[in-house]
Design a protein around this motif. Structure first.
Motif, mmCIF file in Angstrom:
data_model
loop_
_atom_site.group_PDB
_atom_site.id
_atom_site.type_symbol
_atom_site.label_atom_id
_atom_site.label_comp_id
_atom_site.label_asym_id
_atom_site.label_seq_id
_atom_site.Cartn_x
_atom_site.Cartn_y
_atom_site.Cartn_z
ATOM 1 N N PHE A 1 -4.724 7.611 -2.880
ATOM 2 C CA PHE A 1 -3.318 6.453 -4.032
ATOM 3 C C PHE A 1 -2.693 7.437 -4.523
ATOM 4 O O PHE A 1 -1.562 7.196 -4.891
ATOM 5 N N LEU A 2 -3.106 8.418 -4.942
ATOM 6 C CA LEU A 2 -1.661 9.754 -5.900
ATOM 7 C C LEU A 2 -1.126 9.960 -4.746
ATOM 8 O O LEU A 2 0.311 10.085 -5.807
ATOM 9 N N TYR A 3 -1.136 10.638 -3.888
ATOM 10 C CA TYR A 3 -0.328 11.699 -2.849
ATOM 11 C C TYR A 3 0.688 10.992 -1.803
ATOM 12 O O TYR A 3 1.456 10.798 -1.216
ATOM 13 N N LEU B 1 7.686 0.173 4.035
ATOM 14 C CA LEU B 1 6.534 0.390 4.943
ATOM 15 C C LEU B 1 5.068 -0.664 4.860
ATOM 16 O O LEU B 1 4.806 -0.740 6.147
ATOM 17 N N TYR C 1 -7.329 10.667 -4.265
ATOM 18 C CA TYR C 1 -6.226 11.134 -3.836
ATOM 19 C C TYR C 1 -5.125 10.759 -2.758
ATOM 20 O O TYR C 1 -3.705 11.500 -3.133
ATOM 21 N N PHE D 1 10.675 10.632 4.024
ATOM 22 C CA PHE D 1 11.804 9.390 4.584
ATOM 23 C C PHE D 1 12.884 10.141 4.232
ATOM 24 O O PHE D 1 13.967 9.601 4.051
ATOM 25 N N THR E 1 9.894 2.099 -2.813
ATOM 26 C CA THR E 1 10.190 2.212 -0.797
ATOM 27 C C THR E 1 9.150 1.787 -0.570
ATOM 28 O O THR E 1 9.288 1.283 0.950
ATOM 29 N N LEU E 2 7.994 1.794 -0.825
ATOM 30 C CA LEU E 2 7.131 1.421 0.105
ATOM 31 C C LEU E 2 6.721 -0.379 -0.275
ATOM 32 O O LEU E 2 5.968 -1.121 0.349
ATOM 33 N N ILE F 1 5.177 9.738 1.374
ATOM 34 C CA ILE F 1 6.196 9.494 2.578
ATOM 35 C C ILE F 1 7.350 9.403 1.826
ATOM 36 O O ILE F 1 8.289 9.122 2.975
ATOM 37 N N LEU F 2 7.999 9.665 0.219
ATOM 38 C CA LEU F 2 9.496 9.462 -0.170
ATOM 39 C C LEU F 2 9.801 11.115 0.949
ATOM 40 O O LEU F 2 10.739 10.882 0.776
ATOM 41 N N PRO G 1 2.398 7.607 -1.965
ATOM 42 C CA PRO G 1 3.517 7.392 -1.862
ATOM 43 C C PRO G 1 4.710 8.821 -2.293
ATOM 44 O O PRO G 1 5.780 8.742 -1.500
ATOM 45 N N ILE G 2 4.004 9.818 -2.893
ATOM 46 C CA ILE G 2 5.258 10.801 -2.497
ATOM 47 C C ILE G 2 5.496 11.557 -1.881
ATOM 48 O O ILE G 2 6.100 12.043 -1.225
ATOM 49 N N PRO H 1 0.645 15.228 -9.392
ATOM 50 C CA PRO H 1 1.308 14.405 -9.692
ATOM 51 C C PRO H 1 2.048 14.172 -10.185
ATOM 52 O O PRO H 1 2.671 13.622 -10.903
ATOM 53 N N TYR I 1 -0.722 3.620 -11.094
ATOM 54 C CA TYR I 1 -0.381 4.840 -11.183
ATOM 55 C C TYR I 1 0.203 6.017 -11.784
ATOM 56 O O TYR I 1 -0.201 6.853 -11.907
ATOM 57 N N TYR J 1 9.444 4.438 -8.143
ATOM 58 C CA TYR J 1 10.501 4.380 -7.128
ATOM 59 C C TYR J 1 10.126 4.530 -5.768
ATOM 60 O O TYR J 1 10.168 4.168 -4.609
ATOM 61 N N ALA J 2 8.992 5.768 -5.975
ATOM 62 C CA ALA J 2 8.357 5.340 -4.319
ATOM 63 C C ALA J 2 7.796 4.593 -4.554
ATOM 64 O O ALA J 2 7.818 4.231 -2.848
ATOM 65 N N TRP J 3 7.262 3.854 -4.997
ATOM 66 C CA TRP J 3 6.114 2.865 -4.817
ATOM 67 C C TRP J 3 7.387 1.623 -4.729
ATOM 68 O O TRP J 3 6.810 0.941 -3.956
ATOM 69 N N MET K 1 5.237 15.159 -11.520
ATOM 70 C CA MET K 1 6.427 14.796 -11.198
ATOM 71 C C MET K 1 6.905 13.477 -11.887
ATOM 72 O O MET K 1 6.631 13.039 -12.557
ATOM 73 N N ASN L 1 15.075 9.341 -1.961
ATOM 74 C CA ASN L 1 14.332 10.674 -1.721
ATOM 75 C C ASN L 1 14.468 11.746 -1.771
ATOM 76 O O ASN L 1 13.806 12.696 -1.827
#
Lengths: 260, 274
Positions: A16-18, B121, A14, A27, B114-115, A23-24, A20-21, B100, B149, B110-112, B103, A230
């Motif tokens: 891993f799945l959540y 980060l 979970y 930010f 930025t990571l 953090i997006l 990135p979202i 997810p 992912y 895109y989220a990746w 989405m 974002n």
């Protein structure tokens, strides 16, 4: 001990799945343009969005196309589902296989084949071509949500209505339609969400400066990172999440009613 | 009910917007442009087997396969956990797993970005630990990560739905007959879950092999996949004939794998039912 391990594994997946979202989203409220460090809360990027004409027109197109394509697809799809439901077995099977074709074929092929068609008939790529493409990929999903409701329907309901003096049109409008309405609404919401979500097919079937949000995001992201993306992402994610929760509650609501 | 005509608008619509466009793709793939106009030819398909394009094709298959294997390895245990009834709020857990997926995949990718990027980060974290920053974005690994992912739920959900239906008594019977946990998994649970595994594999492999967005955003355009090749042919090079031929090859591969899958499904699930 084993339960413990299972929990940790599930938590990691979970995360891993959540992550990135989340953090997006976090930010999108970050004051500094640099993405590594947090430098305070701001709504700056959201107000930037409101000032960006290109993004506003993309938003307008996205919503208009989602609403129109969902409505038209629901109309055509619901009628089609009723027709298909009353077909003989073999014919039904052939048509259902055809209906699944756009669902299973890769988006990129659907997109470019539509693009070829539009160019071939000299339809200018733009709003209309985009709308036609969205209706096309939405119809099967409406049919697939309405058909199960029709299967649950009592076969004699329609005949009973006719016996009681209703015209065929009245029988459909006042008897059949209210019965299958939950499926119709679910199909429409699904179509709306899919249209909102689509990128690949839109990418191939648009032109002459008409853009949707996902196309705008792609062209911005190709150039690198931009906090405005974002902000759009956050808005889109929250919207889709709300729609999804509504669809889910509706579906489980229907389910409970049936059990009772 | 005499209402077959109600499906008429739909049939016309699908004829115009699904059937004819696919025929046009086929037509373009089998013709080439010459000074005298369009001529029937297999040249486009022959060109596809030239080393540079074959390399792109093999790379796509290779990256998609790796992603599929990783998804299976990560996803199978997760599907087992979701299917086990040890958790109180199981429905919520499954719902959380699906969210997810809804989405936009563009935004997830895109989220990746930025990571992974240079000042992202992960690199900030590495610098914080006193380690040198790494080149994470625009690598082959980033592309695979993006695929895993985006498509992991497609692997977990079919396996989950098959595992959930397995008769508990079968497992108890195996245990009564003296099988240990490992043997039960190997001889009972895993074989029964194969239909789910097969559909999971197809559902991950297909979008992974056709993507052009993930490779463009996370690979930075350095790792051309079939999807990118098709995009280029249509939007930049303008060679619709070759682009159509590649699309046809891709379409055939996908329909074939769907065919194999549905056959497999019939033997296992359908065979038991009817």
């Amino acid at each position: 001990m084993k339960e413990y391990l299972k929990r940790i594994y599930a938590m990691l997946i979970y995360l891993f799945l959540y992550a990135p979202i989340l953090i997006l989203i976090v930010f999108s409220f970050n004051a500094s343009k640099s993405r590594g460090v947090w430098s305070g809360f701001t709504l700056h990027w959201y107000s930037e969005l409101l000032k960006d004409r290109q993004i506003l027109s993309a938003l307008y197109n996205t919503i208009l196309i989602a609403v129109l394509s969902a409505l038209i697809a629901t109309l055509i799809g619901t009628a089609a589902a009723i027709g298909i439901h009353n077909m003989k077995k073999l014919k039904k099977k052939v048509i259902m296989n055809l209906t699944y074709l756009p669902v299973v074929s890769p988006d990129i092929v659907t997109g470019l084949s539509l693009m070829i068609l539009f160019v071939f008939v000299k339809l200018q790529l733009g709003f209309l071509s985009l709308l036609l493409a969205h209706i096309t990929f939405n119809i099967p999903y409406v049919i697939l949500s309405v058909l199960p409701k029709l299967k649950q329907l009592d076969k004699h309901l329609y005949e009973a209505a006719l016996d009681l003096g209703a015209t065929p049109l009245e029988a459909y409008r006042k008897v059949i339609l209210p019965e299958i309405m939950p499926g119709v609404v679910t199909g429409m919401l699904l179509a709306f969400t899919l249209s909102l979500d689509d990128f690949v097919i839109s990418f191939f079937t648009t032109g002459s400066g008409v853009s949707t949000l996902s196309i705008t995001v792609y062209s911005m992201a190709r150039r690198g990172i931009n906090p405005k993306i974002n902000a759009i992402s956050t808005i889109l994610f929250v919207t889709v999440l709300l729609l999804l929760i509504i669809v889910n509650i509706r579906m489980s609501g229907n389910h409970n009613k049936k059990e009772r | 009910m005499k209402s077959k005509w109600l499906s008429f608008p739909y049939l016309v619509w699908m004829l115009i917007f699904i059937f004819i466009p696919l025929l046009l793709v086929l037509y373009f793939s089998l013709t080439i442009r010459t000074p005298d106009g369009l001529v029937f030819s297999f040249d486009n398909f022959r060109r596809f087997f030239e080393p540079i394009y074959l390399k792109v094709f093999l790379r796509s298959v290779y990256l998609a396969l790796i992603s599929t294997v990783i998804c299976l390895a990560l996803g199978y245990p997760m599907a087992m956990i979701l299917a086990g009834n040890n958790f109180k709020r199981k429905n919520v857990m499954v719902f959380l797993f699906v969210v997810p997926m809804w989405m936009n995949f563009l935004l997830r990718t895109y989220a990746w970005m930025t990571l992974l990027e240079r000042q992202g980060l992960l690199n900030t974290f590495l610098t914080f630990l006193g380690l040198p920053p790494l080149n994470l974005l625009y690598t082959q690994e980033a592309v695979v990560l993006g695929m895993v992912y985006n498509f992991l739920p497609f692997m977990v959900l079919p396996i989950y739905s098959v595992l959930r239906k397995i008769d508990r008594q079968l497992i108890e019977a195996a245990a009564d007959l003296g099988a240990d946990q490992m043997t039960i998994f190997r001889r009972v649970i895993f074989p029964l879950s194969l239909p789910g595994v097969m559909s999971g594999i197809t559902m991950v492999f297909m979008p992974a092999v056709t993507t052009f967005v993930i490779s463009r955003l996370l690979g930075g355009g350095q790792f051309t996949l079939i999807g990118n090749l098709i995009e280029q042919q249509f939007l930049f090079v303008g060679d619709w004939h070759f682009g159509s031929a590649i699309s046809m090859v891709m379409m055939v591969i996908i329909l074939l794998s769907m065919g194999v899958l549905s056959r497999y499904d019939k033997e296992h699930e359908g065979g038991g039912l009817w």
